[in-house]
Motif scaffolding. Sequence first.
Motif, PDB file in Angstrom:
ATOM      1  N   TYR B  90       0.842  -1.200   0.000  1.00 62.63           N
ATOM      2  CA  TYR B  90       0.000   0.000   0.000  1.00 62.63           C
ATOM      3  C   TYR B  90       0.879   1.252   0.000  1.00 62.63           C
ATOM      4  O   TYR B  90       1.977   1.260   0.549  1.00 62.63           O
ATOM      5  CB  TYR B  90      -0.892   0.019   1.246  1.00 62.63           C
ATOM      6  N   ARG B  94       0.224   0.739   5.738  1.00 58.99           N
ATOM      7  CA  ARG B  94      -0.800  -0.005   6.480  1.00 58.99           C
ATOM      8  C   ARG B  94      -0.203  -1.120   7.345  1.00 58.99           C
ATOM      9  O   ARG B  94      -0.613  -2.285   7.257  1.00 58.99           O
ATOM     10  CB  ARG B  94      -1.855  -0.578   5.542  1.00 58.99           C
ATOM     11  N   LEU B  95       0.741  -0.751   8.151  1.00 60.28           N
ATOM     12  CA  LEU B  95       1.284  -1.708   9.130  1.00 60.28           C
ATOM     13  C   LEU B  95       0.446  -1.647  10.398  1.00 60.28           C
ATOM     14  O   LEU B  95      -0.178  -0.619  10.694  1.00 60.28           O
ATOM     15  CB  LEU B  95       2.737  -1.354   9.442  1.00 60.28           C
ATOM     16  N   LEU B  96       0.415  -2.733  11.139  1.00 58.63           N
ATOM     17  CA  LEU B  96      -0.329  -2.739  12.398  1.00 58.63           C
ATOM     18  C   LEU B  96       0.558  -2.128  13.491  1.00 58.63           C
ATOM     19  O   LEU B  96       1.621  -2.675  13.798  1.00 58.63           O
ATOM     20  CB  LEU B  96      -0.738  -4.156  12.796  1.00 58.63           C
ATOM     21  N   GLN B  98       0.521  -1.940  16.629  1.00 56.77           N
ATOM     22  CA  GLN B  98       0.778  -2.628  17.903  1.00 56.77           C
ATOM     23  C   GLN B  98       1.682  -3.842  17.737  1.00 56.77           C
ATOM     24  O   GLN B  98       2.052  -4.469  18.722  1.00 56.77           O
ATOM     25  CB  GLN B  98      -0.547  -3.048  18.561  1.00 56.77           C
ATOM     26  N   LEU B  99       2.012  -4.167  16.490  1.00 63.65           N
ATOM     27  CA  LEU B  99       2.844  -5.356  16.245  1.00 63.65           C
ATOM     28  C   LEU B  99       4.274  -4.961  15.889  1.00 63.65           C
ATOM     29  O   LEU B  99       4.524  -3.901  15.313  1.00 63.65           O
ATOM     30  CB  LEU B  99       2.256  -6.188  15.103  1.00 63.65           C
ATOM     31  N   LEU B 107       2.240 -11.785   9.554  1.00 68.55           N
ATOM     32  CA  LEU B 107       0.773 -11.811   9.584  1.00 68.55           C
ATOM     33  C   LEU B 107       0.131 -12.594   8.424  1.00 68.55           C
ATOM     34  O   LEU B 107      -0.750 -13.445   8.667  1.00 68.55           O
ATOM     35  CB  LEU B 107       0.244 -10.376   9.628  1.00 68.55           C
ATOM     36  N   PRO B 108       0.519 -12.355   7.173  1.00 66.57           N
ATOM     37  CA  PRO B 108      -0.129 -13.117   6.087  1.00 66.57           C
ATOM     38  C   PRO B 108       0.077 -14.627   6.223  1.00 66.57           C
ATOM     39  O   PRO B 108      -0.820 -15.413   5.889  1.00 66.57           O
ATOM     40  CB  PRO B 108       0.545 -12.602   4.818  1.00 66.57           C
ATOM     41  N   ARG B 110       0.490 -16.249   9.062  1.00 74.67           N
ATOM     42  CA  ARG B 110      -0.348 -16.717  10.179  1.00 74.67           C
ATOM     43  C   ARG B 110      -1.806 -16.807   9.743  1.00 74.67           C
ATOM     44  O   ARG B 110      -2.522 -17.723  10.151  1.00 74.67           O
ATOM     45  CB  ARG B 110      -0.196 -15.793  11.386  1.00 74.67           C
ATOM     46  N   LEU B 111      -2.233 -15.859   8.931  1.00 76.19           N
ATOM     47  CA  LEU B 111      -3.611 -15.920   8.421  1.00 76.19           C
ATOM     48  C   LEU B 111      -3.823 -17.182   7.589  1.00 76.19           C
ATOM     49  O   LEU B 111      -4.911 -17.741   7.558  1.00 76.19           O
ATOM     50  CB  LEU B 111      -3.923 -14.694   7.565  1.00 76.19           C
ATOM     51  N   GLU B 116       4.787 -22.204  12.661  1.00 74.59           N
ATOM     52  CA  GLU B 116       5.692 -21.165  13.167  1.00 74.59           C
ATOM     53  C   GLU B 116       7.134 -21.385  12.722  1.00 74.59           C
ATOM     54  O   GLU B 116       7.883 -20.429  12.542  1.00 74.59           O
ATOM     55  CB  GLU B 116       5.612 -21.094  14.701  1.00 74.59           C
ATOM     56  N   ARG B 155       6.077  -7.831   3.934  1.00 79.47           N
ATOM     57  CA  ARG B 155       4.801  -8.472   4.251  1.00 79.47           C
ATOM     58  C   ARG B 155       4.072  -8.904   2.977  1.00 79.47           C
ATOM     59  O   ARG B 155       3.430  -9.958   2.934  1.00 79.47           O
ATOM     60  CB  ARG B 155       3.916  -7.508   5.053  1.00 79.47           C
TER      61      ARG B 155
END
Lengths: 297, 224
Positions: B90, B94-96, B98-99, B107-108, B110-111, B116, B155
């Motif tokens: 983006y 658009r990073l989170l 809190q992470l 994240l992608p 894990r989704l 792990e 990401r």
Amino acid sequence: MAKRDDLGLREALSDRLLPMLVAAMSFLAALGLAGTLASASLARAWQNEASATLTIQVPQPNDPDATGKVMRLAAVQAALAQMPGVENPQLMSQADENKLLTPWLGGNATELGLDLPSVISARWAGASSPDALGESLDKIAPGTLVDAGAIWAARVAALTGSLQDCAAVVLLIVAAVAAAVVAVAARAGLAQRRDTITIVHGLGALDGDIAARFSSRATVLVAAGAVGGTIAALPVLAWLAWLAAPFAGTGIDAGGGALFNLPLPLLATLPILPLAAAGIGWVTSQITVRRWLRGLP
Amino acid sequence: MVRFEDVWLKYRTRPGTPGHDVLRGISFEIPDGGFRWLTGPSGAGKTSLLKLIYLAEHPARGFIEILGTRAAHISRREAALLRRRIGVVYQDFRLLPQLSAYDNVALPMRLAHRGETQINADVTEILRWVGLEDRLNARPDELSGGAQQRIAIARAVVARPKLLVADEPTGNLDDEQAQRLMLLITALNRLGTTVIIATHNMALVERYPAPRLRIEAGRMVQNG
């Protein structure tokens, strides 16, 4: 989605306000539940007591009966002794009759020369209604009245039924308010994490995954609040149970043991409250989050 | 394959209002493994076109096919699963917040319920690629704009998407980082990832020759 707080829900769904509000709701629900069970229990006890009591008034007790051979009172007593379903007929003593009439006629009513009826009390253990009893006795000693207590039983049933309905309505209202509280909390959390959820949604998170994260958090908070509220209600319930014991005939010890002598049905039902609250939390948060997610492409 | 046929996009300020067309009759096709630059002046509709590709908008009309799937006829679940096959860089990262950098990049994966162990290997490798292996635990607000952009790029590519969509991916990068990023993207493209990059950086476009899609005022004026 992995079991980690990727959405930052520990901050978005506060562990203070929601559990406290749910605790308050659970406290009220516990009282409502106790009210429902107590009114049902009292209704059973009172109805049994009232419907089983017979009071028979025999006017002109010393006059001859319909056959003209024996006194009316003796004839009625003999008939009662033979009738199936009638247990333990007892003629009320003069002293007891005096005591009964004192509010209306003063302390020595039987010395006023009034033509007072004799009163016989008995218990009705018959399977059917004791209505036919009055007709039978009236044939032996015309004018004999039988008060079966059924009218009082019906009134008690109506009263306790209304109390039960009120308690059920209280429970429903409490459940609805709890659901509203969860919905508002979930919407606040969604608003606070709007950007995060939009990003995660854009990365391919399923609606069910996002809703599950909210629901897990909401359910834990709601269950914790409900457990707290239910535990907080225990002393109040114990106190109410102690107050109600003489009416219910449960014979709860008036001493310190009252806290541990809550009626078994109540003790068995109380753990359902946190489970029900958790269910409300899970379902409400699922619906709220999924509806909100529908606004995303 | 990415295919648009006579696609129109309309933005409405409020539901029920007529709105205005931001894309008008867009048609193009990018074969699997293709590479396209998307160019045009600011406000021409480049970002809107990319939003249609990564399923962030619905067209007012027209036909869109993304990676063999007709975008108009898929359920929300299918759309989510399709998004997992699309990597997006983006313009605003658009990073989170809190992470950490590591968790943002992970994240992608894990989704997609990857293990792990695999996540750790892939995330560490891609963060090394973008030169941020020493900032794994830094949060976005602790990183420069360029570093945040590299996290966003990492990401987008970490799950080896079938389609990579990037909106000004080099906007905050210096020349060396931009070169490094383009090496990464061209390597992915050689491995079969379809790539679409919107940019104003014509020097970059000249340096990496590929067919262009040019948009002006919502219309496609160059295709190839």
